[in-house]
Structure formats: structure tokens, C-alpha cells
Design a protein around this motif. Sequence first.
Motif, PDB file in Angstrom:
ATOM      1  N   LEU A   1      43.223  44.004  36.439  1.00  0.00           N
ATOM      2  CA  LEU A   1      42.821  42.804  37.170  1.00  0.00           C
ATOM      3  C   LEU A   1      42.735  43.163  38.645  1.00  0.00           C
ATOM      4  N   TYR A   2      41.749  42.598  39.326  1.00  0.00           N
ATOM      5  CA  TYR A   2      41.511  42.969  40.711  1.00  0.00           C
ATOM      6  C   TYR A   2      41.949  41.868  41.671  1.00  0.00           C
ATOM      7  N   GLY A   3      42.596  42.291  42.747  1.00  0.00           N
ATOM      8  CA  GLY A   3      42.830  41.404  43.869  1.00  0.00           C
ATOM      9  C   GLY A   3      41.648  41.479  44.820  1.00  0.00           C
ATOM     10  N   ILE A   4      41.851  41.020  46.045  1.00  0.00           N
ATOM     11  CA  ILE A   4      40.791  41.078  47.047  1.00  0.00           C
ATOM     12  C   ILE A   4      40.526  42.539  47.392  1.00  0.00           C
ATOM     13  N   THR A   5      39.256  42.937  47.360  1.00  0.00           N
ATOM     14  CA  THR A   5      38.884  44.314  47.658  1.00  0.00           C
ATOM     15  C   THR A   5      37.788  44.345  48.714  1.00  0.00           C
ATOM     16  N   VAL A   6      37.557  45.528  49.246  1.00  0.00           N
ATOM     17  CA  VAL A   6      36.503  45.735  50.245  1.00  0.00           C
ATOM     18  C   VAL A   6      35.550  46.789  49.721  1.00  0.00           C
ATOM     19  N   GLN A   7      34.250  46.545  49.855  1.00  0.00           N
ATOM     20  CA  GLN A   7      33.248  47.506  49.412  1.00  0.00           C
ATOM     21  C   GLN A   7      32.176  47.668  50.482  1.00  0.00           C
TER      22      GLN A   7
ATOM     23  N   GLY B   1      39.367  38.161  44.859  1.00  0.00           N
ATOM     24  CA  GLY B   1      40.177  38.563  43.717  1.00  0.00           C
ATOM     25  C   GLY B   1      39.796  37.778  42.472  1.00  0.00           C
ATOM     26  N   ASP B   2      40.194  38.282  41.316  1.00  0.00           N
ATOM     27  CA  ASP B   2      39.860  37.639  40.046  1.00  0.00           C
ATOM     28  C   ASP B   2      40.516  36.261  39.931  1.00  0.00           C
ATOM     29  N   TYR B   3      39.754  35.305  39.399  1.00  0.00           N
ATOM     30  CA  TYR B   3      40.299  34.009  39.014  1.00  0.00           C
ATOM     31  C   TYR B   3      40.539  34.043  37.511  1.00  0.00           C
TER      32      TYR B   3
ATOM     33  N   PHE C   1      42.001  35.114  30.279  1.00  0.00           N
ATOM     34  CA  PHE C   1      40.569  35.197  30.566  1.00  0.00           C
ATOM     35  C   PHE C   1      40.305  35.213  32.060  1.00  0.00           C
ATOM     36  N   VAL C   2      39.429  36.140  32.500  1.00  0.00           N
ATOM     37  CA  VAL C   2      38.936  36.168  33.880  1.00  0.00           C
ATOM     38  C   VAL C   2      37.646  35.349  33.906  1.00  0.00           C
ATOM     39  N   CYS C   3      37.627  34.272  34.682  1.00  0.00           N
ATOM     40  CA  CYS C   3      36.449  33.396  34.679  1.00  0.00           C
ATOM     41  C   CYS C   3      35.540  33.611  35.884  1.00  0.00           C
ATOM     42  N   TRP C   4      36.029  34.312  36.922  1.00  0.00           N
ATOM     43  CA  TRP C   4      35.206  34.557  38.119  1.00  0.00           C
ATOM     44  C   TRP C   4      35.885  35.641  38.943  1.00  0.00           C
ATOM     45  N   PRO C   5      35.134  36.502  39.639  1.00  0.00           N
ATOM     46  CA  PRO C   5      33.675  36.638  39.746  1.00  0.00           C
ATOM     47  C   PRO C   5      33.037  37.007  38.406  1.00  0.00           C
ATOM     48  N   PHE C   6      31.769  36.668  38.273  1.00  0.00           N
ATOM     49  CA  PHE C   6      31.123  36.782  36.977  1.00  0.00           C
ATOM     50  C   PHE C   6      30.923  38.224  36.534  1.00  0.00           C
ATOM     51  N   ASP C   7      30.844  39.170  37.476  1.00  0.00           N
ATOM     52  CA  ASP C   7      30.667  40.560  37.053  1.00  0.00           C
ATOM     53  C   ASP C   7      31.956  41.151  36.497  1.00  0.00           C
ATOM     54  N   ARG C   8      33.083  40.442  36.633  1.00  0.00           N
ATOM     55  CA  ARG C   8      34.335  40.912  36.046  1.00  0.00           C
ATOM     56  C   ARG C   8      34.859  39.930  35.005  1.00  0.00           C
TER      57      ARG C   8
END
Length: 374
Positions: free
Chosen positions: A117-123, A224-226, A359-366
Motif C-alpha cells: 500500500l502506498y502513502g504520499i509519494t513524489v514522482q 496516498g491510497d484510499y 480494497f484500495v478504491c483510489w487512486p484508480f491506477d492502484r
Amino acid sequence: MNFFKTRQARKELKDVLHYAKHVRHMHEDIADPKLLKQLRTGEQVARAARKSGEGELMEVAGTAVIKACENVAPPKKHPKVRENVEVLFVAIAAAMAIRAYFLQPFKIPTGSMQPTLYGITVQAEPAIKANNPLATIANMVLFGEKHSVVPAKTSGFVRTINNGTKFDLQATKSQSEAIFFINNLPHKVPINLWHEQEKHFLQSVANRYIKEGEILFDGIIKSGDYILVNRIKYNFVRPKRGDIAVFDTRELTHPQVRKDAYYIKRMVGLPGETISIAPKYLLINGEKPTDPRFDKLFNNPKYNGYQFGGGDAKIRKLGDSMKLGNDEYLFFGDNTLNSLDGRYFGAVNRRQILGPAFFVCWPFDRAGFADANH
């Protein structure tokens, strides 16, 4: 009036009388007694007219009853608007009930569970690489991406302390932003963007005059993931090792743990067990767990496996272990190189656990099941 019209009139008057009875029962405690008496009288006349079977009498009596109903319960203004508002409030109430008792959303703020699961990231780049407003909106709505730029608001040098030996770097009270100063003017940077580009920034500004408008930080911040948490499951089944679960922190005593927060980690220890680490492996009573959900943490190169804690951790070297009591569970992050977890704050009591993330509901790519490797 012919037979069929008379029959239809009798049916319509029956419906009017049913409606009048409903209005009277709903308003008899608050309506004007005189108006209620008029309505009762009208109902008696209507019943007599219906019994007589005379079409004109039934039509007149029905009209009189409807008028009396309107006097008792005047029509509300803007009925369509009111109806829509009522539907909205019912929907909100239903959503709050679902949230309170069944499914509750949570946001992952940190990287302690990455890459599960991802928190806030920088790209460096957005998902949709187009320089127009629609692309910006799409990146935000679909992928939780926001372009963050921090320009110099004035010209000068970055402020230092300790006779110029250190930069004066601070953080906001919420710890969500880092602060540096140019000519005593504060500049705020989102904390994740700061951590990502801090080294480059400090090297580039050392002993250098900065011009107003110069870009000092530039990156894409991804939310981050919701996740959705099943708050009802643990009322019927026992928590299992390997579950990713959410728990509250009110009873945890570690100084770095916020008392008003919820943490999400993987359940690694159950009541009565002794937990230790032999990097990269987790040991349960001296043995590796057999749950297949741990295989990826041990063998997938995307994971670092389980590592010792540092500083005041309870498990920070070979031989350290934790014995769990009754109703106690132990939680570690999947990314133990960056996780404030049970190695530091110890066991979590059963009553603190809200439920498993599923379940991860957002962001949609994850989006997808929480324990999938996105």
C-alpha cells in the motif's frame, strides 16, 4: 353517469378518503381543531355520497375533502426541491451508517506499507503528459496527482544558524510542510517533496545567491491510497496473522505515536506467541510463518524483508523478542526500513483493532484488493 364511470368515481373517492384519514392521523396533534372537525365532516359527507352512488355528489364531496385536507396540511413550497433534499439527507445518513458499522474509508499517509500500500509519494512526471487544464484535472481526479512548484519569493541567501554552520530548517506544527527562509521570508514545501529533493536543494543553495522567481522545488505529488476497512468482520471471526488491519492508537504509549490517529500495518503476532526477527525473516516462536502472504515479503525483491528497529526499539538485534499476552496482537509495516510499528510501541489490544483493509478504491491506477502488489 354510466356504470363504468360510476365505478371509477367510487374508486377515486375511496382513495380520497384513505388520503384524508392519513392526513388527519399525521396532523391531529398539531393542526387547528376547527380544521380537523371540518375534515371529519367532509369525510362523513363523502362516505354518504359514495354509498349513494350518485356521480355528481361523489365528485363534489371528493373536491370538498381534498380542500379540507389542504387546510389541515397546506402544500409545502418547492416540493420537488424539498423532496430532493430529503433524498440527499437519507443518502447521507445511510452512508454514515455504512461508514460507522460496515465499511470505513482510510487514507494511507506514509510509506510504511510500501509497496503493498502506498502513502504520499513524489514522482518526476504525471500519468498524463499533456500541458493543458484537462490533463491536470484528469491527473488529479483519476490518479491523485498534483504538480507542486516552490519558487523563491525574494532574492538572497537561505538563512543559516549556529554562526552560519547550519541552515535554519523548520517544520509546520502539523509536520505536513518543511520551512526554510530567504531574507527572513518563510518558504513552505510539502514534506514529501522536501524529503525527496532535500539533498539536491541543500547542495544547490549552499553559499549561493538565489534570485527571486527561481524554482527551488518541482515535482508531482501523488496522493496516498484510499482504502476501505471492513469494520464488521472481526465481530464474527478472529483476526488472522497476515491480515492488513487498522487500529487506533489511544492506548499506545510510545512518544512518537499520535494519540488521535489510526495506523495500518500487517498483523504478525497473535496472543500467546513470541515474536522475533532474523533479517530478513519474521520468526513466530522461533519459526518462519507458513502463511503464503509472507512469502512476498521474504522473497520478492521489491520488499526488504523484516529488519531490526533502531533507537528505542524493543526488537533491535538478534535475541530480542516480544511475548504477547492474552488479547494482544503485534503489527509490523511491510517496509520496516521506514515504519513506526510494533517493534517500537509494542502490542495492540484486541479492542483497539477496527478491522481488516480489503480494497484500495483510489487512486484508480492502484485500485484493487488491499493485499495485492500494485
